[in-house]
Structures are given as structure tokens and as C-alpha cells.
Design a protein around this motif. Structure first.
Motif, PDB file in Angstrom:
ATOM      1  N   THR A 154      -3.537   9.840  -0.818  1.00 59.88           N
ATOM      2  CA  THR A 154      -3.803   8.371  -1.630  1.00 59.88           C
ATOM      3  C   THR A 154      -4.712   7.171  -0.622  1.00 59.88           C
ATOM      4  O   THR A 154      -5.376   7.132   0.034  1.00 59.88           O
ATOM      5  CB  THR A 154      -2.155   7.969  -1.307  1.00 59.88           C
ATOM      6  OG1 THR A 154      -0.862   8.721  -1.766  1.00 59.88           O
ATOM      7  CG2 THR A 154      -1.948   6.634  -2.125  1.00 59.88           C
ATOM      8  N   ASP A 155      -5.389   6.791  -1.977  1.00 58.91           N
ATOM      9  CA  ASP A 155      -6.222   6.084  -1.375  1.00 58.91           C
ATOM     10  C   ASP A 155      -5.219   4.817  -0.989  1.00 58.91           C
ATOM     11  O   ASP A 155      -4.085   4.129  -1.245  1.00 58.91           O
ATOM     12  CB  ASP A 155      -6.698   5.317  -2.755  1.00 58.91           C
ATOM     13  CG  ASP A 155      -7.821   3.873  -2.589  1.00 58.91           C
ATOM     14  OD1 ASP A 155      -8.107   3.780  -1.504  1.00 58.91           O
ATOM     15  OD2 ASP A 155      -8.190   3.397  -3.686  1.00 58.91           O
ATOM     16  N   ARG A 156      -5.167   4.295   0.340  1.00 61.13           N
ATOM     17  CA  ARG A 156      -4.934   4.001   0.924  1.00 61.13           C
ATOM     18  C   ARG A 156      -4.681   2.282   1.110  1.00 61.13           C
ATOM     19  O   ARG A 156      -4.197   1.720   0.870  1.00 61.13           O
ATOM     20  CB  ARG A 156      -5.259   3.860   2.707  1.00 61.13           C
ATOM     21  CG  ARG A 156      -5.066   3.339   3.604  1.00 61.13           C
ATOM     22  CD  ARG A 156      -4.727   3.544   5.455  1.00 61.13           C
ATOM     23  NE  ARG A 156      -5.843   3.346   5.169  1.00 61.13           N
ATOM     24  CZ  ARG A 156      -7.000   3.564   6.279  1.00 61.13           C
ATOM     25  NH1 ARG A 156      -6.416   4.380   7.199  1.00 61.13           N
ATOM     26  NH2 ARG A 156      -8.218   3.279   6.621  1.00 61.13           N
ATOM     27  N   SER A 157      -6.123   1.860   0.154  1.00 58.77           N
ATOM     28  CA  SER A 157      -5.493   0.430  -0.090  1.00 58.77           C
ATOM     29  C   SER A 157      -5.321  -0.379  -1.502  1.00 58.77           C
ATOM     30  O   SER A 157      -4.518  -1.278  -1.689  1.00 58.77           O
ATOM     31  CB  SER A 157      -7.724   0.198  -0.397  1.00 58.77           C
ATOM     32  OG  SER A 157      -7.763   0.738  -2.213  1.00 58.77           O
ATOM     33  N   LYS A 158      -4.470   0.704  -1.671  1.00 62.14           N
ATOM     34  CA  LYS A 158      -3.490   0.998  -2.942  1.00 62.14           C
ATOM     35  C   LYS A 158      -1.445   0.819  -2.118  1.00 62.14           C
ATOM     36  O   LYS A 158      -0.996   0.809  -2.661  1.00 62.14           O
ATOM     37  CB  LYS A 158      -3.609   1.104  -4.082  1.00 62.14           C
ATOM     38  CG  LYS A 158      -4.545   1.580  -4.783  1.00 62.14           C
ATOM     39  CD  LYS A 158      -4.697   2.739  -6.108  1.00 62.14           C
ATOM     40  CE  LYS A 158      -6.307   2.404  -6.795  1.00 62.14           C
ATOM     41  NZ  LYS A 158      -6.376   3.302  -8.059  1.00 62.14           N
ATOM     42  N   CYS A 159      -1.705   1.243  -1.007  1.00 61.03           N
ATOM     43  CA  CYS A 159      -0.314   1.808  -0.201  1.00 61.03           C
ATOM     44  C   CYS A 159      -0.537   0.377   0.398  1.00 61.03           C
ATOM     45  O   CYS A 159      -1.023  -0.456   1.348  1.00 61.03           O
ATOM     46  CB  CYS A 159      -0.484   2.822   0.470  1.00 61.03           C
ATOM     47  SG  CYS A 159      -0.513   3.986  -0.327  1.00 61.03           S
ATOM     48  N   PHE A 160       1.267   0.046   0.636  1.00 61.30           N
ATOM     49  CA  PHE A 160       2.530  -1.435   1.116  1.00 61.30           C
ATOM     50  C   PHE A 160       3.566  -0.446   1.472  1.00 61.30           C
ATOM     51  O   PHE A 160       3.808   0.406   1.271  1.00 61.30           O
ATOM     52  CB  PHE A 160       1.514  -2.085   1.022  1.00 61.30           C
ATOM     53  CG  PHE A 160       0.370  -2.905   0.466  1.00 61.30           C
ATOM     54  CD1 PHE A 160      -0.100  -4.085   1.149  1.00 61.30           C
ATOM     55  CD2 PHE A 160       0.083  -2.528  -1.597  1.00 61.30           C
ATOM     56  CE1 PHE A 160      -1.620  -4.468   0.750  1.00 61.30           C
ATOM     57  CE2 PHE A 160      -1.391  -2.754  -1.548  1.00 61.30           C
ATOM     58  CZ  PHE A 160      -2.173  -4.401  -1.066  1.00 61.30           C
ATOM     59  N   HIS A 161       3.506  -1.356   2.993  1.00 59.08           N
ATOM     60  CA  HIS A 161       4.843  -0.822   3.471  1.00 59.08           C
ATOM     61  C   HIS A 161       6.023  -1.741   2.758  1.00 59.08           C
ATOM     62  O   HIS A 161       5.244  -2.875   3.491  1.00 59.08           O
ATOM     63  CB  HIS A 161       4.866  -0.954   5.143  1.00 59.08           C
ATOM     64  CG  HIS A 161       3.464  -0.340   5.631  1.00 59.08           C
ATOM     65  ND1 HIS A 161       4.726   1.296   5.661  1.00 59.08           N
ATOM     66  CD2 HIS A 161       2.888   0.595   5.931  1.00 59.08           C
ATOM     67  CE1 HIS A 161       3.219   1.769   6.414  1.00 59.08           C
ATOM     68  NE2 HIS A 161       2.295   1.405   6.544  1.00 59.08           N
ATOM     69  N   ALA A 162       7.204  -1.269   2.451  1.00 64.18           N
ATOM     70  CA  ALA A 162       7.867  -3.170   2.569  1.00 64.18           C
ATOM     71  C   ALA A 162       8.967  -3.237   3.336  1.00 64.18           C
ATOM     72  O   ALA A 162       9.247  -1.947   4.058  1.00 64.18           O
ATOM     73  CB  ALA A 162       8.949  -2.744   0.906  1.00 64.18           C
ATOM     74  N   LYS A 163       8.902  -3.730   3.558  1.00 67.18           N
ATOM     75  CA  LYS A 163       9.348  -4.797   4.519  1.00 67.18           C
ATOM     76  C   LYS A 163      10.883  -5.724   4.196  1.00 67.18           C
ATOM     77  O   LYS A 163      11.047  -5.852   3.228  1.00 67.18           O
ATOM     78  CB  LYS A 163       8.915  -5.275   6.120  1.00 67.18           C
ATOM     79  CG  LYS A 163       7.856  -4.187   6.485  1.00 67.18           C
ATOM     80  CD  LYS A 163       6.591  -4.885   7.716  1.00 67.18           C
ATOM     81  CE  LYS A 163       6.092  -3.246   8.139  1.00 67.18           C
ATOM     82  NZ  LYS A 163       5.172  -4.187   9.718  1.00 67.18           N
ATOM     83  N   ALA A 164      10.940  -7.196   5.319  1.00 64.95           N
ATOM     84  CA  ALA A 164      11.713  -7.855   4.814  1.00 64.95           C
ATOM     85  C   ALA A 164      11.149  -9.016   5.457  1.00 64.95           C
ATOM     86  O   ALA A 164      10.986  -9.193   6.497  1.00 64.95           O
ATOM     87  CB  ALA A 164      13.090  -7.534   5.269  1.00 64.95           C
ATOM     88  N   PRO A 165      12.187 -10.405   4.331  1.00 62.23           N
ATOM     89  CA  PRO A 165      12.515  -9.915   3.881  1.00 62.23           C
ATOM     90  C   PRO A 165      12.381 -10.250   2.769  1.00 62.23           C
ATOM     91  O   PRO A 165      11.174 -10.215   1.906  1.00 62.23           O
ATOM     92  CB  PRO A 165      13.120 -12.293   2.869  1.00 62.23           C
ATOM     93  CG  PRO A 165      12.556 -11.897   5.248  1.00 62.23           C
ATOM     94  CD  PRO A 165      11.374 -11.437   5.089  1.00 62.23           C
ATOM     95  N   GLN A 166      13.252  -9.563   1.191  1.00 57.18           N
ATOM     96  CA  GLN A 166      13.233  -9.030   0.114  1.00 57.18           C
ATOM     97  C   GLN A 166      14.508 -10.121  -0.492  1.00 57.18           C
ATOM     98  O   GLN A 166      15.585 -10.348  -0.197  1.00 57.18           O
ATOM     99  CB  GLN A 166      14.134  -7.511  -0.115  1.00 57.18           C
ATOM    100  CG  GLN A 166      12.963  -7.026   0.672  1.00 57.18           C
ATOM    101  CD  GLN A 166      13.500  -5.019   0.186  1.00 57.18           C
ATOM    102  OE1 GLN A 166      14.310  -5.109   0.016  1.00 57.18           O
ATOM    103  NE2 GLN A 166      12.422  -4.483   1.092  1.00 57.18           N
TER     104      GLN A 166
END
Length: 238
Positions: A154-166
Motif C-alpha cells: 500500500t502507498d504509505r503516504s495514504k496510511c495512518f495509525h488510528a490512535k486516541a482520543p477518539q
């Protein structure tokens, strides 16, 4: 009003902390959960805090709150069998005193480096767009596997880690939880996944890279290093 819902229901199995859950381990003379709670206690936009805690440790947490004068915590509620159920338990308590258009920030009790700017950014984004999911950019290549072989890169520039707060409006997150219970969807990994499943648009807030979750023994050493950096910044004005 803005409410913080702090999840401290984990048992700490990956930390190998047999004596006590990871959220109650001491770091620099203070329990990890206290390091986390103080960020919300000291933030001028946070009105109330509800903590979801392992039932057997609620009394101990109450003593810690008194010791460190954390008076924004309005209620400690016992956790459920899953993270999803635990968050729902906390939401039920918040619903008792929340008003329409109140905001809730769901955060991990073992994520102590949430900072003032991130909390403010989350509240602002919910008001503007309806939700706020903390993310950080992926810094390594993301692949998918099939039969032990790499299928896609996957194109890394489009990938993110979801963290918190949500963060969401209290009523909307509560209704999504109710729907999940009615539908038997009881194993959603986090609030973002739940809200996305039930058709809500999710918007993001850029998080700080040091907003790590203390889960394993290796994270403990990372915490120590980050804590010392922050202390030095305050002492030397860096």
C-alpha cells in the motif's frame, strides 16, 4: 460540556505485570493512570471525567484520585467483558448528566502523553465536523498477505495509525453502541470502527508521535525516555 471517558479496564497481560494491572504500575513515583488523567484534569475545556476500571481496583483508584486531587472524575464504573462493553458502560454514566451537543473524548488510560493541543484540536474538530479521530502517519511500508506471501503493498503516504482520543457527540456514539448491541455486533475494535460501521463520517486530527500506548515491557523504556525529554524541556526551556 466536554467529557473525557478514560478506559482503564485492561489486565496488563502483555506487560507481564502479575502484581497489578499495567495502568496502576508506577512511573516516576506516580501511577500510569494518574499521568494520563492529569492531562484531562488540567485542561480548561474538559468539564467531567468518567473512568472505566477493573472492578476490583475501583477502591484503589478512588484513593489515588483523592491523593492527587483529581476532582473532575465524576464516576468510576466497572469494565465489561470487552473493550466495547466497557466503553458503553462509561457512556451510560455520562448520559446521566450530559446535555444535547455534549462531546465525549474516548481515551486509553495507558496513553499518558496526550497533550493540551491535541485535546483542544479534538474538541474543535468535533464542533466543526462531527467527529475527531487522532491519527499519526505510517512510517513503515504496509503490506497485505495471502498464504504467507505479500499480496499488495500500500502507498504509505495514504496510511495512518488510528490512535486516541477518539471523539464524538455523546448522543451519536451512545446510539451507535445501542445499535451494535441490538445487532449483536459486540466485538468492534474501537469507537472509530463502530461509528464507521454505522455510517458516520470520520474526520481526523493529527496526533503527536509520543502519544504512545504503554502495552508491553518495551513501551516502559520508551515511556521513560519520553518522560525525561519532557522534563528536560521544562527545566531548560528547550
Amino acid at each position: 460540556m466536554n467529557h473525557a471517558l478514560i478506559f482503564a479496564g485492561g489486565s496488563g497481560t502483555r506487560m507481564n505485570s502479575r502484581a497489578r494491572p499495567k495502568q496502576f504500575l508506577q512511573f516516576y513515583g506516580k501511577e500510569l493512570i494518574i499521568h494520563t488523567l492529569e492531562n484531562f484534569q488540567n485542561h480548561h475545556e474538559i468539564d467531567n471525567i468518567v473512568v472505566v476500571c477493573i472492578e476490583d481496583w475501583i477502591l484503589y483508584l478512588e484513593k489515588l484520585l483523592a491523593k492527587y486531587e483529581i476532582d473532575k472524575v465524576k464516576k468510576i464504573v466497572p469494565g465489561g467483558k470487552t473493550g466495547q462493553e466497557s466503553i458503553y458502560n462509561g457512556l451510560c454514566e455520562i448520559k446521566e448528566f450530559s446535555k444535547p451537543n455534549d462531546i465525549v473524548l474516548v481515551h486509553d488510560g495507558v496513553r499518558p502523553f496526550v497533550n493540551e493541543n491535541l485535546i483542544s484540536g479534538c474538541i474543535k474538530t468535533v464542533k466543526e465536523k462531527g467527529s475527531a479521530i487522532t491519527v499519526t502517519p505510517a512510517i513503515e511500508t504496509i503490506v497485505t498477505l495471502e498464504d504467507g506471501r505479500i499480496k499488495t503493498i500500500t502507498d504509505r503516504s495514504k496510511c495512518f495509525h488510528a490512535k486516541a482520543p477518539q471523539c464524538f457527540y455523546v448522543d451519536e456514539l451512545f446510539e451507535a453502541h445501542k445499535k451494535a448491541i441490538d445487532d449483536g455486533n459486540l466485538n468492534m475494535i474501537d469507537s472509530a470502527s463502530l461509528m464507521k460501521f454505522y455510517g458516520h463520517e470520520l474526520y481526523t486530527v493529527q496526533g503527536n508521535f509520543d502519544n504512545i500506548k504503554i502495552t508491553t515491557p518495551a513501551d516502559f523504556y520508551t515511556f521513560k525516555a519520553l518522560y525525561e525529554v519532557r522534563e528536560n524541556q521544562q527545566i531548560f526551556g528547550l
